[in-house]
Scaffold this active site. Structure first.
Site, mmCIF file in Angstrom:
data_model
loop_
_atom_site.group_PDB
_atom_site.id
_atom_site.type_symbol
_atom_site.label_atom_id
_atom_site.label_comp_id
_atom_site.label_asym_id
_atom_site.label_seq_id
_atom_site.Cartn_x
_atom_site.Cartn_y
_atom_site.Cartn_z
ATOM 1 N N LYS A 134 0.345 35.918 -8.361
ATOM 2 C CA LYS A 134 1.162 35.381 -9.456
ATOM 3 C C LYS A 134 2.261 36.358 -9.900
ATOM 4 O O LYS A 134 2.242 37.544 -9.553
ATOM 5 C CB LYS A 134 0.238 35.030 -10.630
ATOM 6 N N TYR A 144 0.062 22.239 -10.801
ATOM 7 C CA TYR A 144 -0.934 22.339 -11.872
ATOM 8 C C TYR A 144 -1.129 21.019 -12.630
ATOM 9 O O TYR A 144 -1.563 21.047 -13.774
ATOM 10 C CB TYR A 144 -0.517 23.432 -12.859
ATOM 11 N N ASN A 147 -3.022 36.343 -14.967
ATOM 12 C CA ASN A 147 -4.262 36.864 -14.383
ATOM 13 C C ASN A 147 -4.161 37.117 -12.877
ATOM 14 O O ASN A 147 -5.152 37.072 -12.152
ATOM 15 C CB ASN A 147 -5.445 35.962 -14.751
ATOM 16 N N HIS A 159 -4.341 33.153 -8.033
ATOM 17 C CA HIS A 159 -4.897 31.803 -8.036
ATOM 18 C C HIS A 159 -5.716 31.627 -6.779
ATOM 19 O O HIS A 159 -5.322 32.099 -5.707
ATOM 20 C CB HIS A 159 -3.779 30.743 -8.034
ATOM 21 N N GLU A 201 -3.658 21.776 -2.236
ATOM 22 C CA GLU A 201 -2.820 22.945 -2.528
ATOM 23 C C GLU A 201 -2.176 23.523 -1.262
ATOM 24 O O GLU A 201 -1.009 23.916 -1.278
ATOM 25 C CB GLU A 201 -3.661 24.006 -3.250
HETATM 26 P P1 GDP Z 1 -8.630 29.509 -12.570
HETATM 27 O O1 GDP Z 1 -9.113 28.433 -11.630
HETATM 28 O O2 GDP Z 1 -9.631 30.623 -12.742
HETATM 29 O O3 GDP Z 1 -7.274 30.032 -12.177
HETATM 30 O O4 GDP Z 1 -8.494 28.870 -14.025
HETATM 31 P P2 GDP Z 1 -8.075 27.378 -14.503
HETATM 32 O O5 GDP Z 1 -7.958 26.456 -13.322
HETATM 33 O O6 GDP Z 1 -8.989 26.987 -15.600
HETATM 34 O O7 GDP Z 1 -6.647 27.591 -15.158
HETATM 35 C C1 GDP Z 1 -5.479 27.704 -14.358
HETATM 36 C C2 GDP Z 1 -4.651 28.846 -14.885
HETATM 37 O O8 GDP Z 1 -4.178 28.528 -16.196
HETATM 38 C C3 GDP Z 1 -5.382 30.177 -15.066
HETATM 39 O O9 GDP Z 1 -5.525 30.910 -13.877
HETATM 40 C C4 GDP Z 1 -4.498 30.871 -16.078
HETATM 41 O O10 GDP Z 1 -3.309 31.402 -15.473
HETATM 42 C C5 GDP Z 1 -4.120 29.712 -16.998
HETATM 43 N N1 GDP Z 1 -5.054 29.558 -18.127
HETATM 44 C C6 GDP Z 1 -6.355 29.144 -18.081
HETATM 45 N N2 GDP Z 1 -6.894 29.094 -19.302
HETATM 46 C C7 GDP Z 1 -5.916 29.492 -20.154
HETATM 47 C C8 GDP Z 1 -5.852 29.644 -21.588
HETATM 48 O O11 GDP Z 1 -6.818 29.401 -22.302
HETATM 49 N N3 GDP Z 1 -4.653 30.063 -22.102
HETATM 50 C C9 GDP Z 1 -3.561 30.315 -21.314
HETATM 51 N N4 GDP Z 1 -2.432 30.727 -21.910
HETATM 52 N N5 GDP Z 1 -3.580 30.182 -19.979
HETATM 53 C C10 GDP Z 1 -4.748 29.775 -19.405
HETATM 54 MG MG MG Z 2 -8.353 26.523 -11.274
#
Ligand code: GDP
Ligand code: MG
Length: 139
Positions: free
Chosen positions: A10, A50, A113, A116, A127
């Site tokens: 990222k 997304y 973070n 991905h 994807e």
């Molecule tokens: P991942 O699968 O671990 O990447 O997490 P998710 O699929 O739940 O979320 C996708 C991405 O959205 C995450 O990797 C973060 O970059 C972002 N994200 C997830 N939860 C949060 C949140 O609570 N706040 C914010 N600002 N970004 C979030």
């Molecule tokens: Mg995810």
């Protein structure tokens, strides 16, 4: 079971020149990079990627972040690649990520973070096809 998964390094990580360190961890975990490209995502591309999160409160912020700089997209292949990569990535929130994981070491916060990784075979297929055509995937 040999499987493919989709990875993004990222913008927070490319901004700090961490591509090499992150790819080294990926390869050290036994995952082969079978396709790779560095791009700057458009807003439309990021929104489509997304779309499952479009109702989430952080969606707009996430799209702004993912389009704020270049990303490295890759297809990884190996034994249980999806689970294997998720394990070395660590939890979404680096505060919850286990010691030794990519997010524990490199992530700035729950949004920025660093990486991905696909979470299931169906999402991996979606994807991979979203960013690569078959001619771009080796192996
Ligand atoms: P991942 O699968 O671990 O990447 O997490 P998710 O699929 O739940 O979320 C996708 C991405 O959205 C995450 O990797 C973060 O970059 C972002 N994200 C997830 N939860 C949060 C949140 O609570 N706040 C914010 N600002 N970004 C979030
Ligand atoms: Mg995810």
């Amino acid at each position: 079971m040999i499987q493919k998964t989709f990875s993004i390094i990222k913008p927070d990580a490319t901004a700090r020149n961490l591509e090499g360190k992150i790819l080294a961890r990926i390869q050290d975990a036994g995952l082969n990079v079978v396709a790779m490209k560095k791009i700057r995502m458009t807003k439309e591309q990021a929104e489509g990627f997304y779309y499952v999160h479009k109702e989430r409160p952080f969606f707009q912020s996430l799209i702004e972040f993912m389009t704020s700089g270049p990303v490295v997209c890759s297809v990884l292949e190996g034994e249980n690649a999806i689970e294997n990569y998720r394990a070395i990535m660590g939890a979404t929130n680096p505060a919850d990520a286990a010691e030794g994981t990519i997010r524990k070491e490199f992530a700035e916060n729950i949004e920025a973070n660093s990486v991905h990784g696909s979470d299931a075979p169906e999402t991996a297929q979606y994807e991979i096809n979203y960013f690569f055509n078959n001619l771009e995937i080796t192996g």
